[in-house]
Design a protein around this motif. Structure first.
Motif, PDB file in Angstrom:
ATOM      1  N   HIS A 225      42.634  50.707  37.643  1.00 54.66           N
ATOM      2  CA  HIS A 225      43.968  50.217  37.994  1.00 54.66           C
ATOM      3  C   HIS A 225      44.261  48.964  37.184  1.00 54.66           C
ATOM      4  N   GLN A 226      45.477  48.896  36.653  1.00 52.10           N
ATOM      5  CA  GLN A 226      45.869  47.730  35.868  1.00 52.10           C
ATOM      6  C   GLN A 226      45.922  46.481  36.746  1.00 52.10           C
ATOM      7  N   ILE A 227      45.503  45.372  36.169  1.00 56.47           N
ATOM      8  CA  ILE A 227      45.503  44.107  36.904  1.00 56.47           C
ATOM      9  C   ILE A 227      46.912  43.517  36.858  1.00 56.47           C
ATOM     10  N   LYS A 228      47.480  43.229  38.039  1.00 49.44           N
ATOM     11  CA  LYS A 228      48.843  42.691  38.116  1.00 49.44           C
ATOM     12  C   LYS A 228      48.871  41.168  38.247  1.00 49.44           C
ATOM     13  N   SER A 229      47.923  40.616  39.006  1.00 50.16           N
ATOM     14  CA  SER A 229      47.951  39.178  39.269  1.00 50.16           C
ATOM     15  C   SER A 229      46.549  38.687  39.594  1.00 50.16           C
ATOM     16  N   LEU A 230      46.237  37.474  39.104  1.00 50.46           N
ATOM     17  CA  LEU A 230      44.971  36.793  39.406  1.00 50.46           C
ATOM     18  C   LEU A 230      45.295  35.355  39.766  1.00 50.46           C
ATOM     19  N   GLN A 231      44.665  34.845  40.825  1.00 50.58           N
ATOM     20  CA  GLN A 231      44.913  33.454  41.191  1.00 50.58           C
ATOM     21  C   GLN A 231      43.727  32.905  41.969  1.00 50.58           C
ATOM     22  N   TYR A 232      43.331  31.670  41.623  1.00 50.38           N
ATOM     23  CA  TYR A 232      42.321  30.954  42.399  1.00 50.38           C
ATOM     24  C   TYR A 232      42.965  30.366  43.645  1.00 50.38           C
ATOM     25  N   SER A 233      42.183  30.257  44.711  1.00 44.63           N
ATOM     26  CA  SER A 233      42.684  29.636  45.931  1.00 44.63           C
ATOM     27  C   SER A 233      42.830  28.132  45.722  1.00 44.63           C
TER      28      SER A 233
END
Length: 648
Positions: A225-233
């Motif tokens: 699955h394509q990665i849509k969003s990445l974020q650190y807390s």
């Protein structure tokens, strides 16, 4: 305290022992200020007299030198004498004035003299200069002009915000060959994560990288699955991964899974009654204040909040609605800076904002924010929390005051966007807004464009690469700009002076050379519980072992190269070292003709008759004499008609 204790008739020894005051029983010293002032004045006058005497001596020596020069050159005696006389007169007047002024000025002690009676008194000019500065002495080489220059530079930067953009240097991180669709930096700015259409998530550690700029870890957390969003807390200990499936994942800093959201029941009509998303995710982000809460939006028409500690069910559901009250798909979502508001951009062109604690009705909404049917790719709040920026699929960038949400404050057009996650972000000082543009293959360069927030004037642009600019991120602590492109690159723009850490840490490190000794030696297998006869001797060092092997004539013997041709030096030439070449060579040597199977069998008939071994001895008494068929001569085809002859 001492005065009170004396008034009460002396200190109490038990109280002193209990409270730990060692000097409780001592009397306070008294100081005679008038005597101190008089002593200081005398010291200053004495020092001034010594300075004047030294100057008089210097003057006399100079006069003697001039007299000697006049004796050597009598022609210039008159003029020099006049000059000397005037000079001496001037110096005498200056000295007398300075003596008088020093006596007048040093009648009372200076600030420095009050603090220490033993401090040396300077002359009047130095006293005036020292009185201007309060605090520790200035470092050597300090000049007021530097302060003025620095102030001028800061004023110029304030007046010209382009100088605040850190774009003098750049590094390029090779993520892959497909679009980098997600970027994330931890709050401290030590690690960068990139995700793309190639399903990979790569981890980059600025402090651990050298100039080769290689990722230290690569994984596929969501399979295909394509990665849509990445974020650190907000604390940087976990990462939210939003991909093309319906279940968001949370990973720790090293990429190991922490939790996975549950999938909802797609056969339930009311999305409130199902525990999770039932369709592809579009976006997601962490709560800025609560480190366990995050937000996702999906094609099932819902925006859901989640708790990391509860993966079985969402916390709350927000359902955006169109003007007719029908379900509409949210394409992007975000929290406000204080975490009290949740905003979503929808496919009908609307932007809808809810209070985080009230899921039913929107608090603010704008129906015609962007063109209907286009994907709003990004929403982001300014650092002061009053302004919302939206990047639309209709090639526009707009800025809104959420208190007056009917009409945008400013708008920029003709900014092509081909990706559903094209970004926009604010500068750390909140004065500049940044976004990227998309281009078709061979249609020019993708650009990073900077707008002034107040007037939306185009300040600056950077041509990044010959592909679309999808993601952009301006980290407030590092003051560096990260860019994700459509051809698999992640670029980092920085300035050596204005930026901190980040890319500056890795560009100064030289590439580590791979040691040859480590690659040539075999791996050492540790078997702690093996018997002594089977235990391998422990290798102390790979380099030492290699040096020992070099001294061993058997191990360091160079193998003979293969012989080409018929052979030389007493070695027979071979046709090759493979099994197939050996078989081919032997087949060529075998001259037997097995085209007639009968004759091939009868070749062994005489040997079998004379020396029977298997079957014949068992039937020796009962077996009749073997009779073989006679060989018929081949018919002569010359007498046959043409149509009967065999055609070859």
């Amino acid at each position: 305290l001492l005065a009170d204790a004396e008034m009460l008739g002396g200190p109490d020894p038990e109280l002193a022992a209990t409270m730990g005051f060692s000097g409780f029983g001592k009397k306070a010293r008294t100081f005679d200020l008038e005597a101190m002032f008089e002593q200081t004045r005398r010291t200053a006058v004495e020092r001034s007299r010594k300075v004047l005497e030294a100057r008089e001596r210097e003057k006399e020596e100079q006069a003697e030198k001039e007299f000697r020069s006049q004796a050597a050159d009598p022609s210039a005696s008159a003029s020099s004498a006049t000059g000397a006389g005037s000079t001496s007169t001037q110096r005498e007047t200056v000295c007398s004035e300075s003596e008088d002024s020093s006596d007048e000025e040093l009648t009372g002690p200076s600030m420095q003299s009050q603090s220490s009676a033993q401090a040396p008194a300077e002359d009047a000019g130095d006293d005036d200069e020292d009185d201007e500065f309060i605090g520790p002495p200035l470092p050597p080489g300090f000049k007021d002009s530097d302060d003025d220059n620095d102030n001028d530079d800061t004023e110029e930067e304030d007046n010209n915000p382009v100088k605040k953009i850190p774009d003098s240097h750049e590094i390029t991180l090779q993520h892959g060959t497909k679009t980098v669709s997600a970027l994330g930096l931890d709050p401290s700015g030590a690690r960068l994560i990139t995700g793309g259409y190639d399903y990979d998530v790569k981890f980059w550690d600025f402090a651990g990288m050298d100039a080769s700029l290689q990722a230290f870890r690569s994984l596929q957390p969501c399979e295909c699955h394509q990665i849509k969003s990445l974020q650190y807390s907000s604390t940087g200990d976990v990462i939210l991964v939003v991909s093309g499936n319906s279940q968001a994942k949370v990973l720790d800093r090293d990429g190991f899974p922490v939790m996975e959201c549950i999938k909802g029941d797609q056969y339930i009509v009311d999305m409130t009654n199902t525990k999770g998303h039932t369709a592809m995710l579009n976006s997601g982000c962490w709560h800025p204040k609560i480190k366990e809460e995050f937000l996702t939006c999906s094609n099932d028409g819902t925006v859901r909040t989640w708790d990391v500690n509860n993966e079985k069910k969402h916390k709350s559901v927000f359902k955006p609605r169109s003007v007719q009250g029908k379900r509409v798909i949210p394409t992007t979502c975000t929290y406000s800076r204080d975490g009290k508001l949740i905003a979503a951009g929808c496919q009908d062109g609307s932007i809808q904002i809810w209070d985080r604690n009230m899921t039913v009705h929107t608090k603010f909404h704008c129906r015609q924010a962007h063109a209907p049917g286009t994907d709003t790719s990004c929403l982001t709040f300014s650092y002061d929390g009053t302004v919302l920026a939206s990047r639309g699929g209709d090639d526009t960038l707009k800025i809104w005051d959420i208190r007056q949400f009917k009409k945008p404050l400013n708008s920029a057009e003709r900014l092509p966007s081909f990706f559903p996650m094209t970004d926009c972000c604010f500068s750390p000082d909140d004065k500049i807004l940044v976004t990227g543009t998309s281009v078709k293959k061979g249609g020019g360069s993708g650009k990073l464009i900077f707008f002034y927030r107040e007037t939306f004037q185009k300040l600056y642009e950077i041509e990044v690469t010959d592909a679309s600019v999808v993601r952009c991120l301006w980290h407030p602590k590092l003051n560096q700009i990260m860019v994700g492109t459509g051809n698999g690159l992640a670029k980092v723009y920085y300035d050596p002076v204005k930026s901190q850490r980040g890319a500056k840490l890795c560009v100064v490190k030289t590439k580590r050379k791979e040691r040859q000794a480590e690659t040539l030696t075999q791996d050492y297998i540790i078997t702690p519980h093996a018997l002594p006869m089977f235990r391998e001797p422990r290798q102390r060092s790979t380099r030492k072992q290699l040096e020992k092997d070099r001294l061993d004539p058997m191990k360091s013997h160079k193998p003979e190269p293969p012989v080409a041709g018929p052979g030389r030096g007493g070695r027979v030439g071979t046709h090759g070292g493979t099994l197939s070449s050996y078989i081919v060579k032997n087949i060529a040597l075998d001259k037997t003709d097995d085209s007639n199977p009968r004759e091939a069998i009868l070749r062994h008939a005489k040997e079998a008759e004379e020396n029977p071994y298997w079957v014949a001895p068992a039937y020796a008494k009962t077996q009749p004499k073997t009779v073989f068929a006679e060989v018929e001569p081949e018919d002569d085809e010359t007498d046959k008609p043409e149509w009967k002859k065999r055609k070859i």
